[in-house]
Design an enzyme around this catalytic site. Structure first.
Site, PDB file in Angstrom:
ATOM      1  N   HIS A 265      38.633  41.168  38.057  1.00 40.48           N
ATOM      2  CA  HIS A 265      39.848  41.956  38.267  1.00 40.48           C
ATOM      3  C   HIS A 265      40.855  41.567  37.200  1.00 40.48           C
ATOM      4  O   HIS A 265      40.928  40.411  36.803  1.00 40.48           O
ATOM      5  CB  HIS A 265      40.450  41.667  39.661  1.00 40.48           C
ATOM      6  CG  HIS A 265      41.392  42.714  40.123  1.00 40.48           C
ATOM      7  ND1 HIS A 265      42.704  42.729  39.737  1.00 40.48           N
ATOM      8  CD2 HIS A 265      41.199  43.796  40.918  1.00 40.48           C
ATOM      9  CE1 HIS A 265      43.296  43.779  40.297  1.00 40.48           C
ATOM     10  NE2 HIS A 265      42.409  44.452  41.016  1.00 40.48           N
ATOM     11  N   ASP A 319      36.037  46.733  45.641  1.00 43.25           N
ATOM     12  CA  ASP A 319      34.938  47.698  45.551  1.00 43.25           C
ATOM     13  C   ASP A 319      33.596  47.122  45.981  1.00 43.25           C
ATOM     14  O   ASP A 319      32.668  47.874  46.290  1.00 43.25           O
ATOM     15  CB  ASP A 319      34.830  48.218  44.113  1.00 43.25           C
ATOM     16  CG  ASP A 319      36.029  49.077  43.776  1.00 43.25           C
ATOM     17  OD1 ASP A 319      36.808  48.682  42.896  1.00 43.25           O
ATOM     18  OD2 ASP A 319      36.215  50.114  44.442  1.00 43.25           O
TER      19      ASP A 319
END
Ligand code: SDX
Length: 382
Positions: A265, A319
């Site tokens: 991320h 996700d």
């Protein structure tokens, strides 16, 4: 002509640039904290509802019961589509991917909204509700169209999650199923200046309209480095196929310096707090729906990644486990990112209105690194 030869410092990917202030999401990437208007995401996922979270984000405070009831009424009054939109969905090629269909149909909605170009805050609030309410209808209707099934019209007696699953499947979801989707919608609602939200702000900062901004955001979310990652995770799990193939597959990709979708991320260098709750929630859902193999494969992948790259701040993101959640809900893989979009309309619309409250055209600089003082060469001399 003198040229300034010093090339300015470029912040590639704007990784360390603060491009706006926001009152909606707080993210502490090093500690793995996400708050919506100061309330931790875990508390919201466990106790709230998507509609209540949207009200929190847009009004910067939790609604009273009567305010929430009124908000729900406004949303449900907007579930339906103009007749011409129902007809238009039938013109969309059945082979189109749902994200192309969603981007196109949301853009088309503007042409049936007489307030489309009304820049007032009231009109933008009403358009935000229309987009939030109609996106699930568009996604479900397109899916039924591409499968040759009759449309299931929206039912204003249901919340967004239940209404969507009913329109999609033609039958009411179990309470567990609708709760699972509601939790996913909460977890995906807003997340600071992620790429799609920033793209939406760029569009609205030109004083373009809300539909154009949300269309920009949908197109941006589609990419596998962003919202498209949940679909890529599912494709990976299907490619692996069996538990005894996980180690070789993942270690092979890492050895080839290939990225594992659902991990890493730009901001979180700790566990994504949204993945924490999703992992616990999905374990039971996967077991209840006969998808425990997906969950077990996912936890094994997480173990391998923890040993290999956690030290570099690469952890599961939202996700990763949402793939198993959506698969457990029986959703086709190419409907995963539309689920993300359906939820993130809350954040996108909220950021558009927030940007307009203190608007400044977003227009960064580019550091020119090309040549100077070149002559124009006539064609016959090239
Ligand atoms: C979302 O921004 C948001 O808030 C987004 C989001 C939201 O709610 O809106 O949180 C939703 O988009 C989550 C992210 C979903 N994307 C993926 O899961 C795709 C896989 N992840 C990577 O592509 C990556 O982690 C990014 C794009 C998410 C972030 O990448 P950065 O910040 O640009 O970092 P990078 O690609 O430069 O990686 C730094 C290093 C590299 O190694 P080196 O070149 O330094 O040796 O970490 C490695 C990368 O190779 N790395 C990974 C990895 N992610 C980064 N290695 C293996 N697998 C990965 N997933």
């Amino acid at each position: 002509m003198s040229t300034n030869t010093a090339t300015p410092e470029v912040d590639k990917g704007l990784a360390t640039t603060y491009a706006a202030e926001t009152e909606m999401s707080f993210i502490d990437g090093s500690k793995g904290i996400l708050e919506y208007v100061g309330i931790e995401i875990d508390a919201l996922a466990r106790n709230s509802s998507f509609e209540e979270v949207v009200s929190l984000l847009w009004n910067r405070r939790l609604p009273t019961q009567s305010e929430l009831d009124a908000f729900n009424k406004k949303i449900r009054a907007e579930y339906d589509l103009p007749d011409a939109m129902w007809a238009m969905i039938k013109q969309v090629p059945s082979s189109a991917t749902p994200m192309h269909a969603l981007r196109t149909l949301v853009s088309a909605l503007a042409m049936f909204d007489e307030e489309a170009d009304d820049p007032s805050e009231g009109a933008n609030e009403r358009k935000s509700i229309r987009l939030l309410a109609k996106a699930p209808t568009l996604i479900a209707a397109f899916d039924r169209h591409r499968k040759g099934q009759d449309f299931v019209k929206p039912d204003a007696s249901m919340n967004i999650a239940s209404n969507f699953l009913t329109m999609l499947n033609g039958e009411k979801p179990t309470d567990t199923m609708q709760k699972a989707l509601d939790v996913c919608l909460i977890l995906h609602a807003d997340h600071g200046l992620n790429a799609s939200t920033f793209a939406g702000r760029v569009t609205i900062s030109t004083l373009s309209d809300m539909y154009s901004a949300i269309t920009t955001a949908i197109g941006t979310l589609k990419g596998p480095l962003h919202g498209g990652a949940n679909e890529a995770v599912m494709v990976m799990l299907n490619e692996i196929g069996e538990m005894d193939r996980v180690d070789q597959y993942i270690k092979g990709k890492l050895d080839r310096k290939e990225k594992i979708m659902g991990f890493g991320h730009r901001v979180y260098k700790a566990y994504d707090p949204r993945a924490t709750y999703l992992k616990t929630f999905t374990k039971q859902l996967a077991a209840d729906t006969g998808n425990q193999k997906l969950y077990e494969m996912s936890t094994r992948i997480e173990q391998i990644m923890d040993e290999a790259v956690a030290a570099r701040g690469i952890y599961p993101n939202v996700d990763f486990y949402s793939a198993t959640t959506y698969a457990s809900l029986g959703l086709d893989i190419d409907l995963f990112t539309p689920m993300f979009a359906m939820s993130r309309i809350a954040g996108w619309a909220g950021h558009c209105i927030e940007h307009l409250s203190d608007n400044r055209l977003i227009r960064p600089r580019a550091a020119y690194v090309g040549p100077h003082e070149k002559p124009y060469v006539p064609m016959n001399e090239r």
